[in-house]
Scaffold this active site. Sequence first.
Site, PDB file in Angstrom:
ATOM      1  N   HIS A   1      26.847  31.023  38.668  1.00  3.79           N
ATOM      2  CA  HIS A   1      27.776  30.582  40.119  1.00  3.79           C
ATOM      3  C   HIS A   1      28.580  31.943  40.169  1.00  3.79           C
ATOM      4  CE1 HIS A   1      26.542  26.597  39.517  1.00  3.79           C
ATOM      5  NE2 HIS A   1      27.265  26.500  38.666  1.00  3.79           N
TER       6      HIS A   1
ATOM      7  N   ASP B   1      19.870  23.937  39.065  1.00 11.29           N
ATOM      8  CA  ASP B   1      20.955  23.603  38.635  1.00 11.29           C
ATOM      9  C   ASP B   1      20.937  22.008  38.337  1.00 11.29           C
ATOM     10  OD1 ASP B   1      23.504  23.399  37.599  1.00 11.29           O
ATOM     11  OD2 ASP B   1      24.719  24.093  39.294  1.00 11.29           O
TER      12      ASP B   1
END
Length: 455
Positions: free
Chosen positions: A272, A323
């Site tokens: 991220h 994810d």
Amino acid sequence: MTGYTTLHLAQALLPEGFAENVTLTLDHGVIMSVAAGQAAPAGATRLPGLALPGLPNLHSHTFQRGMAGLAERRGASEDSFWTWREVMYRFLDRLSPDDVQAIAAQAMVEMLEGGFTALAEFHYLHHDKDGSAYADIATMGGSIAAAAEETGIGLTLLPVLYRYGNFGKAPAAAGQRRFLNDRDAYARLIEGSEKAVAGLPDARVGMAPHSLRAVALEDLNWVAELRQGVPLHIHVAEQTREVEDSLAITGRRPVELLMQNTAVNERWCLIHATHLSDAERDAMALSGAVAGLCPVTEANLGDGIFDGVRYRAKGGRIGVGSDSNVEIGSGGELRLLEYSQRLRDRRRALWAEPSVSAGLRLWQDACAGGAQACGRSIGAIAVGQRADIVTLDAEHPAIVGKGGDFALDSAIFAASALPVAEVIIGGKPVVSGGRHIDRARIAARYGQVIRTLLS
């Protein structure tokens, strides 16, 4: 399943660019030679369409595929990542090892059908429902390995070290009890995970301190030294609240704190890294680490937009991952990565260069960064690489009549999903006609598990 020894590709993306009539010779799933501009030799398997190096998926929690769509409501308070996390905790409280395998296999099938050929599984669901360890501490990791074996996807398993609930060694919450290990248990978990993947072709075990919230700062170097040379992944700076907590408790921003406490280099993948100062972004780019971007999940959770344009201008490396697996597809991740930059900056083709289109550069960057993050020789159609290849359907309306970068751009930006025709992993076919060869059985088992879990 028997693997191919010779492949003839009508058109292929090679490291030097697009080429026609490409012949590959393979040995045990590894590319031994590449020859372009030649007629197909006798006995070669011919693959029409545009052949691409398979894209690595550098960040996934496969079990979360089973809860996709269950967190799209809000309560009386403002909804965010932190409220989504409570839904996730309630879902994982029900999962058995067999459930995890069934859900992981379904997610992997969808990854393969969506153009992902390798997976770095950030695996933190370790223990039984009450938090006690299984007799084999790597039981859940074994479920992930079993799913990879039945689907054929390439695997880098990343057992997660998770010890605390927040910065400053705050106690973990009840919902985190299935994640927790101390150092001794984690060392055993790594050993068990290595045994679990030993039978898989070209599998790798890396390590993942979950986040700066979930480990002590002194754990970072301990983990890095536990196994030399293997990939290291960590969640960092995903949410503004995480940055605020880090500043309040440690006096440092998360990436700044990470870099001050361990040597961040090519082994690292920073997942991220959404909320960075200019100094953090530039230091991360110069470190050689990979930014593990998950645009679909980051949009779903309201995380924010990674500053890819300026990061890449400093030489930063990127890869993409599915994810939370709320939506699975390589084209969708790359498209949203580019579109997020356009929406923020109100300009077009931001990942492009004067001589390289946006789609081509996105695919090449994500292949290179994903391969680095997986710690495997993948991500290119080249000598010495695993033969992980995706072909696109040349007759699909989005790309019909097109070739080269026009076809790739159109596959990413003009199709609702990447128009995958065939997928080969390590020289073996796993997707044919756009569908995984064992799709029906895996989907039926998945459906039974989900119906039971949600009843």
